[in-house]
Design a protein around this motif. Sequence first.
Motif, mmCIF file in Angstrom:
data_model
loop_
_atom_site.group_PDB
_atom_site.id
_atom_site.type_symbol
_atom_site.label_atom_id
_atom_site.label_comp_id
_atom_site.label_asym_id
_atom_site.label_seq_id
_atom_site.Cartn_x
_atom_site.Cartn_y
_atom_site.Cartn_z
ATOM 1 N N ALA A 153 0.832 -1.206 0.000
ATOM 2 C CA ALA A 153 0.000 0.000 0.000
ATOM 3 C C ALA A 153 0.865 1.255 0.000
ATOM 4 O O ALA A 153 0.527 2.252 -0.634
ATOM 5 C CB ALA A 153 -0.950 0.001 1.198
ATOM 6 N N GLY A 154 1.997 1.180 0.667
ATOM 7 C CA GLY A 154 2.904 2.315 0.687
ATOM 8 C C GLY A 154 3.692 2.484 -0.600
ATOM 9 O O GLY A 154 4.292 3.533 -0.831
ATOM 10 N N ALA A 155 3.690 1.450 -1.440
ATOM 11 C CA ALA A 155 4.503 1.472 -2.658
ATOM 12 C C ALA A 155 3.691 1.490 -3.944
ATOM 13 O O ALA A 155 4.258 1.634 -5.022
ATOM 14 C CB ALA A 155 5.423 0.253 -2.660
ATOM 15 N N VAL A 156 2.375 1.353 -3.856
ATOM 16 C CA VAL A 156 1.571 1.155 -5.067
ATOM 17 C C VAL A 156 1.655 2.338 -6.038
ATOM 18 O O VAL A 156 1.706 2.141 -7.250
ATOM 19 C CB VAL A 156 0.107 0.796 -4.710
ATOM 20 N N ASP A 157 1.691 3.559 -5.534
ATOM 21 C CA ASP A 157 1.787 4.712 -6.438
ATOM 22 C C ASP A 157 3.102 4.704 -7.200
ATOM 23 O O ASP A 157 3.133 4.946 -8.411
ATOM 24 C CB ASP A 157 1.619 6.030 -5.676
ATOM 25 N N ALA A 158 4.194 4.418 -6.502
ATOM 26 C CA ALA A 158 5.503 4.354 -7.164
ATOM 27 C C ALA A 158 5.539 3.207 -8.168
ATOM 28 O O ALA A 158 6.122 3.331 -9.250
ATOM 29 C CB ALA A 158 6.617 4.204 -6.130
ATOM 30 N N ALA A 159 4.900 2.099 -7.825
ATOM 31 C CA ALA A 159 4.839 0.966 -8.757
ATOM 32 C C ALA A 159 4.093 1.351 -10.029
ATOM 33 O O ALA A 159 4.508 0.999 -11.138
ATOM 34 C CB ALA A 159 4.171 -0.233 -8.086
ATOM 35 N N ASP A 160 3.010 2.089 -9.865
ATOM 36 C CA ASP A 160 2.238 2.544 -11.027
ATOM 37 C C ASP A 160 3.071 3.434 -11.942
ATOM 38 O O ASP A 160 2.830 3.497 -13.142
ATOM 39 C CB ASP A 160 0.987 3.308 -10.584
ATOM 40 N N LEU A 161 4.058 4.110 -11.353
ATOM 41 C CA LEU A 161 4.922 5.008 -12.126
ATOM 42 C C LEU A 161 6.180 4.312 -12.653
ATOM 43 O O LEU A 161 7.053 4.961 -13.221
ATOM 44 C CB LEU A 161 5.298 6.224 -11.281
ATOM 45 N N GLY A 162 6.270 2.988 -12.438
ATOM 46 C CA GLY A 162 7.361 2.232 -13.024
ATOM 47 C C GLY A 162 8.522 1.901 -12.117
ATOM 48 O O GLY A 162 9.515 1.338 -12.572
ATOM 49 N N ASP A 163 8.449 2.220 -10.841
ATOM 50 C CA ASP A 163 9.516 1.904 -9.900
ATOM 51 C C ASP A 163 9.554 0.383 -9.689
ATOM 52 O O ASP A 163 8.600 -0.202 -9.169
ATOM 53 C CB ASP A 163 9.264 2.633 -8.578
ATOM 54 N N LEU A 167 7.373 -4.969 -4.257
ATOM 55 C CA LEU A 167 6.574 -4.983 -3.028
ATOM 56 C C LEU A 167 5.102 -5.250 -3.316
ATOM 57 O O LEU A 167 4.443 -6.008 -2.601
ATOM 58 C CB LEU A 167 6.732 -3.653 -2.281
ATOM 59 N N VAL A 168 4.587 -4.639 -4.377
ATOM 60 C CA VAL A 168 3.191 -4.885 -4.761
ATOM 61 C C VAL A 168 3.019 -6.345 -5.170
ATOM 62 O O VAL A 168 2.034 -6.999 -4.803
ATOM 63 C CB VAL A 168 2.759 -3.914 -5.890
ATOM 64 N N GLY A 169 3.990 -6.867 -5.899
ATOM 65 C CA GLY A 169 3.935 -8.270 -6.303
ATOM 66 C C GLY A 169 3.932 -9.223 -5.119
ATOM 67 O O GLY A 169 3.267 -10.269 -5.152
ATOM 68 N N GLU A 170 4.667 -8.859 -4.071
ATOM 69 C CA GLU A 170 4.667 -9.677 -2.853
ATOM 70 C C GLU A 170 3.258 -9.785 -2.275
ATOM 71 O O GLU A 170 2.838 -10.855 -1.833
ATOM 72 C CB GLU A 170 5.618 -9.083 -1.809
ATOM 73 N N ALA A 171 2.532 -8.682 -2.262
ATOM 74 C CA ALA A 171 1.150 -8.711 -1.766
ATOM 75 C C ALA A 171 0.260 -9.499 -2.720
ATOM 76 O O ALA A 171 -0.588 -10.292 -2.286
ATOM 77 C CB ALA A 171 0.617 -7.292 -1.589
ATOM 78 N N GLU A 172 0.453 -9.299 -4.011
ATOM 79 C CA GLU A 172 -0.392 -9.974 -4.995
ATOM 80 C C GLU A 172 -0.118 -11.473 -5.063
ATOM 81 O O GLU A 172 -0.934 -12.216 -5.610
ATOM 82 C CB GLU A 172 -0.229 -9.304 -6.361
ATOM 83 N N ASP A 173 0.994 -11.916 -4.495
ATOM 84 C CA ASP A 173 1.261 -13.352 -4.413
ATOM 85 C C ASP A 173 0.332 -14.048 -3.420
ATOM 86 O O ASP A 173 0.178 -15.264 -3.457
ATOM 87 C CB ASP A 173 2.718 -13.616 -4.018
#
Length: 167
Positions: A128-138, A144-150
């Motif tokens: 949740a703390g990283a989702v915005d950065a992930a959306d921007l390509g970080d 981190l988002v993938g870890e949750a989605e696992d």
Amino acid sequence: MRIYVPATWPMLRTLVKTGVLDPIGGTAFALTPGLREAYTSGDDEELEYAALSHAARASLRLLSVEFGLGEDSTPARRVVVAADLDDVTLRPDLDDGAVRITGAVPFEAIAAVHVDTEEAEYAVREAAGAVDAADLGDLDAEFLVGEAEDHDLAWYDPSEVAYLVEG
């Protein structure tokens, strides 16, 4: 049409109290023609799962906002409410699977509720703390988002939601 509404734990509590779910901005996800075209293969069940996954990521975004507002007591669990509604408007400008609904989702229209288990909470809070950065390509944030989605979401019958949020 089966829709998947991104939600949070407090939204589930409100659903139990009021008997309706108010989607943020009327946004939900579904197996739309655009989503079908975005995937080169997959049967309806696999594509429905893709729509549910889009809603689960949107639930992360909602959690990000709640945590950003200091709502640290909110359980760090993604929540997706599956419902059957007829009055749905496609929103390809938002996402291939995005739809807009008007008004609240009545309890009677809810087919299932999907929620992370307690074991996923650490990964979900980090994501949740990283989702915005992930959306921007970080790439680190995407990891981190993938870890949750696992973590698979658990399935609950609508009649079990009151016990889930009280427990």
